[in-house]
Design a protein around this motif. Sequence first.
Motif, PDB file in Angstrom:
ATOM      1  N   ALA A   1       0.857  -1.187   0.000  1.00 14.73           N
ATOM      2  CA  ALA A   1       0.000   0.000   0.000  1.00 14.73           C
ATOM      3  C   ALA A   1       0.893   1.237   0.000  1.00 14.73           C
ATOM      4  CB  ALA A   1      -0.915  -0.014   1.215  1.00 14.73           C
ATOM      5  N   MET A   2       0.843   2.025  -1.068  1.00 16.30           N
ATOM      6  CA  MET A   2       1.745   3.164  -1.247  1.00 16.30           C
ATOM      7  C   MET A   2       0.932   4.455  -1.210  1.00 16.30           C
ATOM      8  SD  MET A   2       4.238   1.530  -4.173  1.00 16.30           S
ATOM      9  CE  MET A   2       5.536   2.757  -3.916  1.00 16.30           C
ATOM     10  N   SER A   3       1.089   5.213  -0.134  1.00 11.81           N
ATOM     11  CA  SER A   3       0.312   6.437   0.054  1.00 11.81           C
ATOM     12  C   SER A   3       0.831   7.593  -0.768  1.00 11.81           C
ATOM     13  CB  SER A   3       0.335   6.832   1.532  1.00 11.81           C
ATOM     14  OG  SER A   3       1.641   7.235   1.908  1.00 11.81           O
ATOM     15  N   GLY A   4       2.075   7.502  -1.212  1.00 12.18           N
ATOM     16  CA  GLY A   4       2.731   8.644  -1.841  1.00 12.18           C
ATOM     17  C   GLY A   4       3.730   9.285  -0.918  1.00 12.18           C
ATOM     18  N   GLY A   5       3.878   8.738   0.284  1.00 11.51           N
ATOM     19  CA  GLY A   5       4.841   9.242   1.251  1.00 11.51           C
ATOM     20  C   GLY A   5       6.102   8.409   1.282  1.00 11.51           C
ATOM     21  N   VAL A   6       7.079   8.863   2.063  1.00 11.65           N
ATOM     22  CA  VAL A   6       8.387   8.198   2.103  1.00 11.65           C
ATOM     23  C   VAL A   6       8.322   6.844   2.790  1.00 11.65           C
ATOM     24  CG1 VAL A   6       9.030   9.434   4.224  1.00 11.65           C
ATOM     25  CG2 VAL A   6      10.825   8.513   2.724  1.00 11.65           C
ATOM     26  N   ASP A   7       7.525   6.714   3.849  1.00  8.59           N
ATOM     27  CA  ASP A   7       7.502   5.464   4.608  1.00  8.59           C
ATOM     28  C   ASP A   7       7.010   4.295   3.769  1.00  8.59           C
ATOM     29  OD1 ASP A   7       8.430   6.724   6.928  1.00  8.59           O
ATOM     30  OD2 ASP A   7       6.400   7.293   7.522  1.00  8.59           O
TER      31      ASP A   7
ATOM     32  N   THR B   1       2.753  -2.327   4.569  1.00  5.35           N
ATOM     33  CA  THR B   1       2.527  -0.893   4.737  1.00  5.35           C
ATOM     34  C   THR B   1       3.747  -0.254   5.391  1.00  5.35           C
ATOM     35  OG1 THR B   1       1.584  -0.934   6.972  1.00  5.35           O
ATOM     36  CG2 THR B   1       0.076  -1.387   5.141  1.00  5.35           C
ATOM     37  N   GLY B   2       3.764   1.057   5.420  1.00  4.17           N
ATOM     38  CA  GLY B   2       4.863   1.804   6.022  1.00  4.17           C
ATOM     39  C   GLY B   2       4.660   2.126   7.480  1.00  4.17           C
ATOM     40  N   HIS B   3       3.780   1.417   8.164  1.00  4.92           N
ATOM     41  CA  HIS B   3       3.575   1.660   9.593  1.00  4.92           C
ATOM     42  C   HIS B   3       4.820   1.273  10.391  1.00  4.92           C
ATOM     43  CE1 HIS B   3      -0.781   1.485   8.477  1.00  4.92           C
ATOM     44  NE2 HIS B   3      -0.847   2.422   9.396  1.00  4.92           N
ATOM     45  N   TYR B   4       5.059   2.042  11.440  1.00  9.72           N
ATOM     46  CA  TYR B   4       6.159   1.730  12.354  1.00  9.72           C
ATOM     47  C   TYR B   4       5.635   0.828  13.465  1.00  9.72           C
ATOM     48  CZ  TYR B   4       9.107   5.217  10.074  1.00  9.72           C
ATOM     49  OH  TYR B   4       9.855   5.921   9.155  1.00  9.72           O
ATOM     50  N   ALA B   5       5.833  -0.472  13.281  1.00 11.35           N
ATOM     51  CA  ALA B   5       5.432  -1.489  14.252  1.00 11.35           C
ATOM     52  C   ALA B   5       6.171  -2.761  13.895  1.00 11.35           C
ATOM     53  CB  ALA B   5       3.922  -1.713  14.235  1.00 11.35           C
ATOM     54  N   ARG B   6       6.230  -3.716  14.842  1.00  9.65           N
ATOM     55  CA  ARG B   6       6.949  -4.964  14.608  1.00  9.65           C
ATOM     56  C   ARG B   6       6.019  -6.166  14.782  1.00  9.65           C
ATOM     57  NH1 ARG B   6      10.313  -6.202  18.439  1.00  9.65           N
ATOM     58  NH2 ARG B   6       9.502  -4.676  19.933  1.00  9.65           N
ATOM     59  N   LEU B   7       6.292  -7.209  14.019  1.00 11.48           N
ATOM     60  CA  LEU B   7       5.578  -8.475  14.148  1.00 11.48           C
ATOM     61  C   LEU B   7       6.558  -9.556  14.600  1.00 11.48           C
ATOM     62  CD1 LEU B   7       3.381  -8.434  10.914  1.00 11.48           C
ATOM     63  CD2 LEU B   7       2.640  -7.945  13.244  1.00 11.48           C
ATOM     64  N   GLU B   8       6.112 -10.372  15.557  1.00  9.55           N
ATOM     65  CA  GLU B   8       6.921 -11.486  16.038  1.00  9.55           C
ATOM     66  C   GLU B   8       6.031 -12.717  16.162  1.00  9.55           C
ATOM     67  OE1 GLU B   8       8.810 -10.492  19.700  1.00  9.55           O
ATOM     68  OE2 GLU B   8       9.908  -8.769  18.876  1.00  9.55           O
ATOM     69  N   ARG B   9       6.668 -13.891  16.074  1.00  6.77           N
ATOM     70  CA  ARG B   9       5.940 -15.138  16.261  1.00  6.77           C
ATOM     71  C   ARG B   9       6.069 -15.562  17.711  1.00  6.77           C
ATOM     72  NH1 ARG B   9       2.324 -17.557  12.969  1.00  6.77           N
ATOM     73  NH2 ARG B   9       3.700 -17.174  11.195  1.00  6.77           N
TER      74      ARG B   9
END
Length: 379
Positions: free
Chosen positions: A17-23, A135-143
């Motif tokens: 998902a590309m918003s047009g922003g840097v992230d 997405t460019g969200h700042y969050a982490r996923l772990e198992r």
Amino acid sequence: MSSPAAAAPTGLRVVAAMSGGVDSAVAAARAVEAGHEVTGIHLALSRNPASYRSGARGCCTIEDANDARRAADVIGIPFYVWDLSERFHEDVVEDFMDEYAAGRTPNPCLRCNEKIKFAAVLDRALALGFDAVATGHYARLERGDDGLVQLHRAADAGKDQSYVLGVLDQEQLAHSLFPLGDTDKPAVRREAAARGLLVAEKPDSHDICFVADGDNAGWLREKLGERAPNHGGEIVDDASGEVVGHHEGTYAYTIGQRRGLRLGRPAADGRPRFVLDIEPVSGTVRVGPRERLAVHALTGERPRWCGTVPSVLEGPEVTVQLRAHGAEHRAEVRVEGERVEVRLLEPASGIAPGQAVVVYEGTRVVGSATISATQRVPA
């Protein structure tokens, strides 16, 4: 189907998902480097792009769509625009208006993540044979040890966006990628510049994307029209019951607001007054001193759990966050079906119905609920 959590397998078919922003641009590039087959998409969320935000602010403009397309060209991935404007208007914009008309204070970014980016987009992506949405969200996923995908705070505490992702359930997390979770924003901008992405220095968007000039009250006044329960009323001192001002609509006020009250007379002690309560049916806005904003408990409804539904959460690791960029508060949490009861171990100030309470255990997001009621610290 493989679950793209942390240490996800390579070779997934991924929608970026590309918003047009840097992230989001850097997130898409990292997904490619991780070995995934990536297709960039831009979400057309406005029926008329000129009616939402103007200028290059990272959401909802023709400029943003063009920036996203140019970034996809540089990265070397296919690019498409998905028109979700009708769904966005119904699920996010209408919800925003309804909540304010009812005297509540919603967070449209949570609703957009819940209803659009990780529901409508993910549903369409899976139907088309993709495995995940990045997405460019700042969050982490772990198992986790139980095999479930866990959502955690980002490494960069200042940019952490786990709060607005607290509405995601296990199925959605299992098909999500957050490539920026271990990186801070300056590093992302440097990486974008090194990759030749023209959005490297593009400013972030901080306001609500569909309020073009950032004037929430003015936008609500124009859009609500006859739907507003009242077009004016009294501003009342909560302690004395004295009418100290008048207003044109309760939707222009939020709990904890100090500025723009235009009170006709000062408080007896000369101290500033804040909005304490909003009564949309009667049209009454109650004001009082800052200390009357302190809340020691709250009730949440419509919970959304990221994994296993808890019953009781307590201990030093349990905290709640009550605003997108707010502090953590130590708490005890009890879940009773569709009700979440939260006792704050230290009072929090200015908490309003309609806001989200997001529950954490350490850095892990347990889930979220919409605040329906608060209990103030006794005077």
